[in-house]
Write a protein that holds these residues in place. Structure first.
Motif, PDB file in Angstrom:
ATOM      1  N   THR A 181       0.818  -1.098   0.045  1.00 43.11           N
ATOM      2  CA  THR A 181      -0.040  -0.024   0.019  1.00 43.11           C
ATOM      3  C   THR A 181       0.809   1.233   0.060  1.00 43.11           C
ATOM      4  O   THR A 181       0.629   2.220  -0.796  1.00 43.11           O
ATOM      5  CB  THR A 181      -0.889   0.030   1.212  1.00 43.11           C
ATOM      6  N   GLU A 182       1.766   1.109   0.853  1.00 42.96           N
ATOM      7  CA  GLU A 182       2.723   2.447   1.243  1.00 42.96           C
ATOM      8  C   GLU A 182       3.385   2.629  -0.317  1.00 42.96           C
ATOM      9  O   GLU A 182       3.690   3.852  -0.689  1.00 42.96           O
ATOM     10  CB  GLU A 182       3.728   2.201   1.981  1.00 42.96           C
ATOM     11  N   SER A 242       2.569   1.883  -3.151  1.00 44.50           N
ATOM     12  CA  SER A 242       1.759   2.387  -4.348  1.00 44.50           C
ATOM     13  C   SER A 242       1.471   3.931  -4.171  1.00 44.50           C
ATOM     14  O   SER A 242       1.767   4.635  -4.955  1.00 44.50           O
ATOM     15  CB  SER A 242       0.475   1.607  -4.285  1.00 44.50           C
ATOM     16  N   ARG A 243       1.421   4.157  -2.803  1.00 47.10           N
ATOM     17  CA  ARG A 243       1.196   5.632  -2.700  1.00 47.10           C
ATOM     18  C   ARG A 243       2.488   6.467  -2.966  1.00 47.10           C
ATOM     19  O   ARG A 243       2.402   7.734  -3.069  1.00 47.10           O
ATOM     20  CB  ARG A 243       0.642   5.848  -1.325  1.00 47.10           C
ATOM     21  N   SER A 301      -8.581  -3.341  -0.584  1.00 46.28           N
ATOM     22  CA  SER A 301      -8.418  -1.980  -0.653  1.00 46.28           C
ATOM     23  C   SER A 301      -7.026  -1.608  -1.104  1.00 46.28           C
ATOM     24  O   SER A 301      -7.063  -0.729  -1.716  1.00 46.28           O
ATOM     25  CB  SER A 301      -8.315  -1.661   0.917  1.00 46.28           C
ATOM     26  N   THR A 302      -5.919  -2.447  -0.913  1.00 44.92           N
ATOM     27  CA  THR A 302      -4.677  -2.323  -1.698  1.00 44.92           C
ATOM     28  C   THR A 302      -4.928  -2.333  -3.030  1.00 44.92           C
ATOM     29  O   THR A 302      -4.217  -1.763  -3.799  1.00 44.92           O
ATOM     30  CB  THR A 302      -3.742  -3.240  -1.101  1.00 44.92           C
ATOM     31  N   ASP A 351      -5.539   1.234  -4.068  1.00 45.22           N
ATOM     32  CA  ASP A 351      -4.261   1.938  -4.250  1.00 45.22           C
ATOM     33  C   ASP A 351      -3.426   1.771  -5.345  1.00 45.22           C
ATOM     34  O   ASP A 351      -2.693   2.500  -5.917  1.00 45.22           O
ATOM     35  CB  ASP A 351      -3.465   1.648  -2.624  1.00 45.22           C
ATOM     36  N   SER A 387      -4.915   3.061  -8.601  1.00 50.40           N
ATOM     37  CA  SER A 387      -4.906   4.712  -8.324  1.00 50.40           C
ATOM     38  C   SER A 387      -3.193   5.216  -8.717  1.00 50.40           C
ATOM     39  O   SER A 387      -2.928   6.084  -9.453  1.00 50.40           O
ATOM     40  CB  SER A 387      -5.129   5.162  -7.243  1.00 50.40           C
ATOM     41  N   ALA A 388      -2.155   4.313  -8.341  1.00 53.03           N
ATOM     42  CA  ALA A 388      -0.950   4.643  -8.772  1.00 53.03           C
ATOM     43  C   ALA A 388      -0.439   4.255 -10.070  1.00 53.03           C
ATOM     44  O   ALA A 388       0.318   5.126 -10.699  1.00 53.03           O
ATOM     45  CB  ALA A 388      -0.097   3.736  -7.766  1.00 53.03           C
ATOM     46  N   SER A 426     -13.210   0.954  -1.522  1.00 49.91           N
ATOM     47  CA  SER A 426     -11.905   1.578  -1.759  1.00 49.91           C
ATOM     48  C   SER A 426     -10.985   0.981  -3.117  1.00 49.91           C
ATOM     49  O   SER A 426     -10.435   1.872  -3.638  1.00 49.91           O
ATOM     50  CB  SER A 426     -10.989   0.966  -0.755  1.00 49.91           C
ATOM     51  N   GLY A 456     -10.278   3.480  -6.223  1.00 54.07           N
ATOM     52  CA  GLY A 456      -9.068   3.676  -6.865  1.00 54.07           C
ATOM     53  C   GLY A 456      -8.768   3.406  -8.122  1.00 54.07           C
ATOM     54  O   GLY A 456      -8.156   4.026  -9.206  1.00 54.07           O
TER      55      GLY A 456
END
Length: 883
Positions: free
Chosen positions: A680-681, A683-684, A720-721, A724, A727-728, A772, A776
């Protein structure tokens, strides 16, 4: 194998040498693998034979019980299914033996009763062993039955009531209550029977709702329970008052009829009892009343704000009884002993908690009842009264209006600082706790330049005290740090982080002393080391700009300590040392996260190499060992990703093998969850730079989802991931879109029972994960369409085909009365995104009553995020209508 040989082996599990014990365990495990039904049958044959060695019978029952039951929910279900797969004639044989053993055992409590109870928990929900309850009830109520049989049958009923889903027993509640009330009557002459009935009654209260709604039945139940509180037998008294404690929580609305004539007198006498077990139950009764009434007060306030009548109202029993309750509780506060173990639950601690709950309920009304006691005893010659005064003061801080309590706190501070140097450890300990509560609930009384310096200096000196006192001082620093930071924020509106705060002049001294405290040789006592690290984390987390130099120094100190601990890990020889080293690594990782989050963006890359090296060393050295350390190291890496952003790219090839390994660890699901957190991190932080790694990442995530044994919480996190990642990487997500949409389609269809609160929470989380993911995907693909990418537009069309299903899912959520605030937020956010992405096509969906109600609910919400999103979504829908 011959029965006598098995009996010898069973006895050997208790009386033999360590080698005999191991051999016996290995033999029984092997026999279970080869033919479990036959083994259980032999155990039941040993159990039923009254002439057998009592120890062999007990162990046979224990082995039988262990094959039927586990405290772990998943394992328990496996055991129950395994039991039900045993041929019916074999099960019938075992059941008859267990049932007919009731009342024949010499040891208590009855092991056979437990076996009957656990078999019933497997069979009754599936409509089997239907005559069991009637047979147990007949054993209790039939005149002439032996007392031992009646007692064991009541115990079996108690075990069934305790462990089975209460809904299963609702149809038989009348029959079960008949037996329990019969056994509890004052005419019952056998105390063991009466105790078993009273204990079983305690376990049956959840499914007797219909009986409590009936006046005559409720009166009779309350009569027999109240009568049982008056017997001479202490165990029966305790169990009877435990019933009242549970009844007042479950059936508060029906208690008015009994409170004045019976319950008040019974519980007041109990609170004054010389027997701690009775006193504890009396205090617990009023604690539960306070809990219930505090909750009702909140519901009443909400109803007033919404201009409606509350569904239930408080009878204000606690507030009405203040003048009687408070003196008894204060008296109990003076009855502690120096020999009391700090970890034991006793009437002194229970009275303090009850006083806290009373303060929450009664608010300002409690002050005049407690303050005279504090004033009279704060300087008492007897330490018990000094501690009682401080405990009473600390207990009443939350509840009364801050303006009412502030002048009292200001007057008390000099006395409290003096008592931190008291000759008695208990007084110093309670004083440190009370100061922490002042920082938490009445901060405006201490946050002045004049006072804070003296308080800070006294607390720093207090860290030299014995562990139990120093632990509470650490907690005080945690509360003080957040209070001082919030105070500074209220004065400094210009920036996210205040420039300075009241602790700045001695921030460095406090941090140094906390670091020194983490190194104390007695740091493992009273949880001191953990408390010192937690206080250090809070001090760093709530530090202003002018303390940044100390934050930098602390980061280097923590990294240095982490390396030192890693270097000695390989030399640890015994398990106790290894546990302590693992705990220390976990604490250092958590502290490292706090300091990393305070690092300036341009400083973090300068020290990230040694941090990364230390964390990778931890992962290497703990592979296959400490799951907690692996989890903490992975979480710390996730924080480093968050802090470094694109600068993390240089570590990708070193870190990803450990992430993949963790994603494959489905048994220790917390490790797997920590690895998902890193994805997740990444991706963001990395955005489209993640694309070269996505094929492998997505393959691992899909593998996780396909494993039925992986904990469900990780699966919701993975959904949820997906959002992410989408979205990335934008349009590149097309490679995975179809598979992800199919997965979401399945997840969205999940349903749970309305009365299972754990599963309702899970469903909310699962749905939030789905929302989520959709959000995304839509944001990612929409962001890519700005380049007029026809492929991406085609992918958006693939999502378009899913629109009716997605909107149906959103409508299901909108109509669900059990939806959480965060789920409302996610649903409204997705509606807004769909409207801005698809335009006019969305009007046919959003102009439905369910969505209008959802958006109105969001707009009226107390949650700022929900309010903001709802306002935005309504504006976007209005734009569509106007066009």
């Amino acid at each position: 194998m011959a029965t006598q040989d098995i009996m010898n082996i069973l006895v050997g599990t208790v009386t033999g040498s360590q080698a005999d014990l191991e051999n016996a365990r290995n033999f029984l495990a092997k026999a279970a693998e080869q033919n479990l039904p036959e083994l259980l049958k032999q155990f039941s044959d040993i159990l039923i034979t009254a002439t057998n060695n009592p120890l062999a019978r007990t162990q046979a029952a224990l082995q039988l019980k262990n094959a039927l039951y586990s405290k772990e929910e998943n394992l328990k279900q496996v055991y129950q299914e395994r039991w039900l797969s045993i041929p019916e004639d074999t099960r019938a044989h075992i059941k008859n033996n267990c049932f007919n053993t009731l009342g024949t055992e010499t040891a208590k409590p009855s092991q056979a009763a437990q076996c009957v109870g656990y078999i019933a928990c497997a069979e009754l929900p599936r409509g089997q062993w239907q005559d069991l309850i009637k047979r147990l009830v007949d054993n209790v109520t039939t005149v002439g039955r032996a007392d031992n049989v009646r007692e064991a049958s009541l115990e079996a009923l108690g075990y069934i009531c305790q462990d089975i889903d209460s809904n299963v027993l609702v149809p038989q509640s009348n029959v079960i209550l008949t037996a329990l009330v019969y056994g509890m009557r004052k005419e019952e002459t056998n105390d063991n029977v009466r105790l078993a009935a009273t204990t079983a009654m305690l376990n049956s209260l959840e499914f007797t709702k219909n009986n409590f709604q009936n006046d005559s039945e409720r009166h009779y139940i309350m009569q027999v329970v109240c009568e049982a509180t008056q017997v001479a037998n202490i165990k029966i008294q305790v169990a009877a008052i435990q019933n009242l404690v549970k009844i007042v929580t479950l059936y508060y609305d029906y208690m008015e009829y009994y409170m004045g004539p019976a319950l008040f007198a019974i519980t007041m006498d109990a609170m004054k009892s010389n027997h701690d077990e009775i006193a504890l139950q009396g205090i617990e009764f009023w604690s539960n009343v306070c809990d219930e009434e505090y909750e009702l007060q909140i519901l009443q306030q909400e109803a007033q704000e919404q201009n409606r009548q509350p569904e239930r109202t408080s009878r204000y029993y606690a507030r009405g009884a203040l003048q009687y309750l408070v003196p008894v509780l204060l008296q109990r506060l003076t009855m502690q002993e120096e020999s009391d173990d700090e970890d034991d639950w006793n009437p002194f601690k229970a009275a303090g908690v009850c006083l806290m709950l009373l303060a929450n309920c009664a608010e300002d009304a409690i002050i005049p009842h407690v303050l005279p006691f504090i004033t009279a005893n704060i300087n008492h010659a007897d330490w018990k009264y000094r501690e009682a005064a401080v405990m009473a003061f600390g207990s009443m801080l939350e509840g009364p209006d801050a303006a009412s309590i502030k002048p009292i706190v200001e007057q008390a501070i000099p006395f409290l600082l003096q008592l931190l140097r008291d000759s008695n450890i208990a007084v110093r300990d309670t004083t440190a706790w009370t100061i922490g509560r002042i920082f938490k609930f009445v901060t405006q009384a201490v946050l002045t330049d004049g006072l804070i310096g003296e308080i800070g200096k006294t607390l720093v000196n207090g860290l030299n005290d014995v562990p139990r006192v120093a632990t509470n001082i650490c907690w005080s620093f945690s509360s003080l740090a957040s209070a001082a930071y919030e105070h500074a924020e209220s004065l400094d509106d210009e920036d996210d982080t205040p420039k300075t705060y009241l602790l700045s002049p001695f921030f460095d001294d406090i941090v140094k002393k906390l670091i020194e405290t983490t190194d104390r040789p007695d740091g493992n006592q009273s949880n001191l080391r953990n408390a010192a690290y937690e206080a250090l984390m809070e001090m760093i987390r709530y530090s202003p700009k002018d303390c940044y130099v100390t934050v930098q120094k602390t980061t280097l100190t923590i990294v240095d300590r982490l390396n030192r601990v890693i270097s000695i890990e390989s030399h640890a020889t015994n398990s106790n040392d290894r546990v302590q080293i693992s705990d220390l690594q976990s604490l250092l990782c958590a502290t490292l996260q706090s300091v990393l989050r305070k690092m300036h963006g341009n400083d973090a890359p300068l020290i990230s190499d040694p941090i990364m090296e230390a964390l990778l060393s931890m992962l290497k050295s703990n592979t296959g060992k400490s799951s907690a350390v692996q989890e903490d190291a992975l979480i710390a890496i996730g924080t480093l990703v968050e802090v470094l952003g694109l600068n993390f790219m240089k570590y990708m090839d070193y870190v990803l093998p450990f992430v993949y390994e963790a994603l494959n660890n489905h048994t220790e699901y917390q490790i797997c969850a920590a690895a998902v957190g890193i994805i997740t991190e990444l991706s963001r932080s990395l955005l489209d730079k993640l694309i070269p790694y996505c094929d492998q990442i997505m393959t691992h995530l899909f593998t996780c989802l396909s494993d039925d044994k992986l904990h469900r919480s990780v699966k919701t996190q993975i959904l949820s991931t997906f959002g992410d990642i989408a979205s990335a990487i934008g349009g590149h997500f097309k490679n995975y879109l179809e598979h992800v949409l199919n997965t979401l389609n399945q997840a969205c269809r999940a349903q749970v029972a309305n009365n299972d609160y754990d599963m309702i929470d899970y469903l909310n989380e699962l749905r939030e994960g789905c929302l989520s993911a959709y959000t995304g995907i839509i944001q990612g693909l929409r962001g890519s369409t700005t380049t007029a990418n026809s492929v991406v537009l085609a992918e958006l069309q693939l999502v378009t085909a899913q629109l009716p299903f997605i909107m149906q899912f959103l409508e299901t959520i909108a109509r669900d009365t059990n939806k959480s605030d965060s789920l409302i937020s996610a649903a409204i956010g997705l509606i807004g995104d769909l409207v801005t992405t698809y335009g006019q096509v969305m009007l046919q969906f959003v102009e439905r009553e369910a969505f209008e109600k959802l958006l109105t609910e969001g707009k009226r919400s107390k949650v700022v995020k929900n309010k903001t999103l709802a306002t935005w979504a309504i504006k976007e829908i209005r734009k569509l209508r106007n066009n």
